[in-house]
Write a protein that holds these residues in place. Structure first.
Motif, PDB file in Angstrom:
ATOM      1  N   THR A 110       0.853  -1.192   0.000  1.00 42.78           N
ATOM      2  CA  THR A 110       0.000   0.000   0.000  1.00 42.78           C
ATOM      3  C   THR A 110       0.887   1.239   0.000  1.00 42.78           C
ATOM      4  OG1 THR A 110      -0.143   0.029   2.413  1.00 42.78           O
ATOM      5  CG2 THR A 110      -1.877  -1.125   1.246  1.00 42.78           C
ATOM      6  N   LEU A 111       0.393   2.287  -0.609  1.00 41.14           N
ATOM      7  CA  LEU A 111       1.121   3.548  -0.686  1.00 41.14           C
ATOM      8  C   LEU A 111       0.311   4.615   0.024  1.00 41.14           C
ATOM      9  CD1 LEU A 111       3.368   5.415  -1.793  1.00 41.14           C
ATOM     10  CD2 LEU A 111       1.996   5.644  -3.876  1.00 41.14           C
ATOM     11  N   ASN A 112       0.921   5.256   1.002  1.00 41.05           N
ATOM     12  CA  ASN A 112       0.286   6.366   1.714  1.00 41.05           C
ATOM     13  C   ASN A 112       1.041   7.646   1.383  1.00 41.05           C
ATOM     14  OD1 ASN A 112      -1.671   4.827   3.221  1.00 41.05           O
ATOM     15  ND2 ASN A 112       0.068   4.019   4.378  1.00 41.05           N
ATOM     16  N   ILE A 113       0.341   8.585   0.757  1.00 40.61           N
ATOM     17  CA  ILE A 113       0.945   9.881   0.430  1.00 40.61           C
ATOM     18  C   ILE A 113       0.855  10.774   1.660  1.00 40.61           C
ATOM     19  CG2 ILE A 113       0.836  11.917  -1.065  1.00 40.61           C
ATOM     20  CD1 ILE A 113       1.661   9.344  -2.519  1.00 40.61           C
ATOM     21  N   ILE A 114       1.998  11.262   2.100  1.00 39.64           N
ATOM     22  CA  ILE A 114       2.062  12.143   3.268  1.00 39.64           C
ATOM     23  C   ILE A 114       1.929  13.599   2.844  1.00 39.64           C
ATOM     24  CG2 ILE A 114       3.530  12.921   5.163  1.00 39.64           C
ATOM     25  CD1 ILE A 114       4.739  10.099   5.136  1.00 39.64           C
ATOM     26  N   GLY A 115       2.551  13.941   1.726  1.00 43.14           N
ATOM     27  CA  GLY A 115       2.477  15.330   1.287  1.00 43.14           C
ATOM     28  C   GLY A 115       3.046  15.525  -0.107  1.00 43.14           C
ATOM     29  N   VAL A 116       2.655  16.622  -0.706  1.00 44.05           N
ATOM     30  CA  VAL A 116       3.169  17.049  -2.007  1.00 44.05           C
ATOM     31  C   VAL A 116       3.636  18.487  -1.821  1.00 44.05           C
ATOM     32  CG1 VAL A 116       2.626  17.439  -4.434  1.00 44.05           C
ATOM     33  CG2 VAL A 116       1.547  15.537  -3.202  1.00 44.05           C
ATOM     34  N   TYR A 117       4.871  18.740  -2.182  1.00 43.00           N
ATOM     35  CA  TYR A 117       5.485  20.032  -1.881  1.00 43.00           C
ATOM     36  C   TYR A 117       6.110  20.644  -3.121  1.00 43.00           C
ATOM     37  CZ  TYR A 117       5.374  17.588   2.583  1.00 43.00           C
ATOM     38  OH  TYR A 117       4.973  16.860   3.666  1.00 43.00           O
ATOM     39  N   ARG A 118       6.076  21.952  -3.185  1.00 44.83           N
ATOM     40  CA  ARG A 118       6.838  22.700  -4.187  1.00 44.83           C
ATOM     41  C   ARG A 118       8.161  23.091  -3.525  1.00 44.83           C
ATOM     42  NH1 ARG A 118       5.073  24.079  -8.749  1.00 44.83           N
ATOM     43  NH2 ARG A 118       2.887  23.991  -9.303  1.00 44.83           N
ATOM     44  N   PRO A 119       9.269  22.624  -4.072  1.00 41.74           N
ATOM     45  CA  PRO A 119      10.562  22.926  -3.454  1.00 41.74           C
ATOM     46  C   PRO A 119      11.002  24.370  -3.727  1.00 41.74           C
ATOM     47  CG  PRO A 119      10.903  21.705  -5.457  1.00 41.74           C
ATOM     48  CD  PRO A 119       9.410  21.766  -5.233  1.00 41.74           C
ATOM     49  N   HIS A 120      11.794  24.902  -2.819  1.00 44.02           N
ATOM     50  CA  HIS A 120      12.429  26.206  -3.041  1.00 44.02           C
ATOM     51  C   HIS A 120      13.569  25.986  -4.027  1.00 44.02           C
ATOM     52  CE1 HIS A 120      14.433  29.992  -2.395  1.00 44.02           C
ATOM     53  NE2 HIS A 120      15.541  29.314  -2.180  1.00 44.02           N
ATOM     54  N   ILE A 121      13.606  26.758  -5.082  1.00 46.58           N
ATOM     55  CA  ILE A 121      14.662  26.644  -6.090  1.00 46.58           C
ATOM     56  C   ILE A 121      15.675  27.754  -5.836  1.00 46.58           C
ATOM     57  CG2 ILE A 121      15.205  26.594  -8.545  1.00 46.58           C
ATOM     58  CD1 ILE A 121      13.299  24.335  -7.538  1.00 46.58           C
TER      59      ILE A 121
END
Length: 50
Positions: A5-16
């Motif tokens: 099973t896959l649990n997504i914890i978060g989706v983030y936009r990284p600082h470039i």
């Protein structure tokens, strides 16, 4: 047999950083393309349970 099973914890936009931007621009040699590259970039954090 256990089904993973896959649990997504978060989706983030990284600082470039300015350095990362310059390095990518050296690769593409195209400012609009580099902007598009970073506009679509996200980091996905997840946990896989087996």
């Amino acid at each position: 047999m256990t089904i993973p099973t896959l649990n997504i914890i978060g989706v983030y936009r990284p600082h470039i950083s300015a350095q990362a931007w310059r390095e990518q621009l050296q690769v593409t040699d195209d400012e609009p393309y580099t902007q598009e590259h970073f506009d679509k970039l996200v980091l996905i954090e997840g946990i896989v349970d087996c």
